[in-house]
Design a protein around this motif. Structure first.
Motif, PDB file in Angstrom:
ATOM      1  N   ALA A  38      -5.143 -21.086  34.358  1.00 31.77           N
ATOM      2  CA  ALA A  38      -5.634 -21.858  33.213  1.00 31.77           C
ATOM      3  C   ALA A  38      -5.487 -21.065  31.917  1.00 31.77           C
ATOM      4  N   MET A  39      -5.756 -19.764  31.953  1.00 31.67           N
ATOM      5  CA  MET A  39      -5.610 -18.940  30.752  1.00 31.67           C
ATOM      6  C   MET A  39      -4.162 -18.904  30.289  1.00 31.67           C
ATOM      7  N   CYS A  40      -3.247 -18.723  31.226  1.00 36.76           N
ATOM      8  CA  CYS A  40      -1.821 -18.646  30.883  1.00 36.76           C
ATOM      9  C   CYS A  40      -1.293 -19.968  30.336  1.00 36.76           C
ATOM     10  N   LYS A  41      -1.808 -21.074  30.828  1.00 33.98           N
ATOM     11  CA  LYS A  41      -1.371 -22.392  30.367  1.00 33.98           C
ATOM     12  C   LYS A  41      -2.002 -22.779  29.034  1.00 33.98           C
ATOM     13  N   ALA A  42      -3.179 -22.246  28.728  1.00 34.41           N
ATOM     14  CA  ALA A  42      -3.923 -22.648  27.537  1.00 34.41           C
ATOM     15  C   ALA A  42      -3.388 -22.017  26.258  1.00 34.41           C
ATOM     16  N   ALA A  43      -2.783 -20.840  26.351  1.00 33.40           N
ATOM     17  CA  ALA A  43      -2.383 -20.134  25.133  1.00 33.40           C
ATOM     18  C   ALA A  43      -1.287 -19.116  25.449  1.00 33.40           C
TER      19      ALA A  43
ATOM     20  N   LEU B 119      -7.592  -8.865  32.695  1.00 40.68           N
ATOM     21  CA  LEU B 119      -7.527  -8.407  31.315  1.00 40.68           C
ATOM     22  C   LEU B 119      -6.284  -9.014  30.678  1.00 40.68           C
ATOM     23  N   ILE B 120      -6.474  -9.706  29.550  1.00 41.42           N
ATOM     24  CA  ILE B 120      -5.356 -10.333  28.842  1.00 41.42           C
ATOM     25  C   ILE B 120      -5.308  -9.828  27.409  1.00 41.42           C
ATOM     26  N   LYS B 121      -4.155 -10.045  26.740  1.00 41.37           N
ATOM     27  CA  LYS B 121      -4.080  -9.725  25.320  1.00 41.37           C
ATOM     28  C   LYS B 121      -3.255 -10.777  24.609  1.00 41.37           C
ATOM     29  N   GLY B 122      -3.459 -10.851  23.311  1.00 42.64           N
ATOM     30  CA  GLY B 122      -2.734 -11.772  22.446  1.00 42.64           C
ATOM     31  C   GLY B 122      -3.430 -11.807  21.108  1.00 42.64           C
ATOM     32  N   ASP B 123      -3.021 -12.752  20.246  1.00 42.33           N
ATOM     33  CA  ASP B 123      -3.733 -12.861  18.976  1.00 42.33           C
ATOM     34  C   ASP B 123      -5.141 -13.407  19.247  1.00 42.33           C
ATOM     35  N   VAL B 124      -6.035 -13.192  18.301  1.00 44.22           N
ATOM     36  CA  VAL B 124      -7.446 -13.508  18.516  1.00 44.22           C
ATOM     37  C   VAL B 124      -7.654 -14.969  18.913  1.00 44.22           C
ATOM     38  N   GLY B 125      -7.007 -15.901  18.225  1.00 41.76           N
ATOM     39  CA  GLY B 125      -7.178 -17.309  18.529  1.00 41.76           C
ATOM     40  C   GLY B 125      -6.679 -17.675  19.920  1.00 41.76           C
TER      41      GLY B 125
END
Length: 92
Positions: A25-30, A48-54
């Motif tokens: 779900a996390m990978c599909k959402a953003a 543990l994931i990373k990316g821009d804040v939004g």
């Protein structure tokens, strides 16, 4: 490593199936990157994931909601602009 405009997100679940559907779900959402998955025993798994804040916020929200529906969500947290040493604790 996370840059100035990036964040890390953590979701801890109990159970492998719950962990897998939450990560999906996390990978599909953003647009995020999965950095590490840590199994600490007793069925507890932290992702543990990373990316821009939004993106990280959207991904953690989606993962937490999915984990709550499919199993046991233990904790979900976002750290904007993390200190590089924090990421170094997980990613070798």
């Amino acid at each position: 490593m996370a840059g100035a405009g990036e964040a890390i997100g953590l979701i801890e679940t109990k159970g492998l199936v719950c962990h897998l559907v939450a990560t999906d779900a996390m990978c599909k959402a953003a647009d995020i990157e999965v950095l590490e998955q840590v199994s600490i025993g007793g069925g507890f798994v932290t992702t543990l994931i990373k990316g821009d804040v939004g993106s990280v916020r959207a991904a953690v929200d989606a993962g937490a909601q999915t984990a709550s529906q499919s199993g046991e969500l233990v904790s979900a947290h976002i750290i904007p602009r993390p200190e590089p040493a924090i990421i170094g604790l997980f990613v070798k």
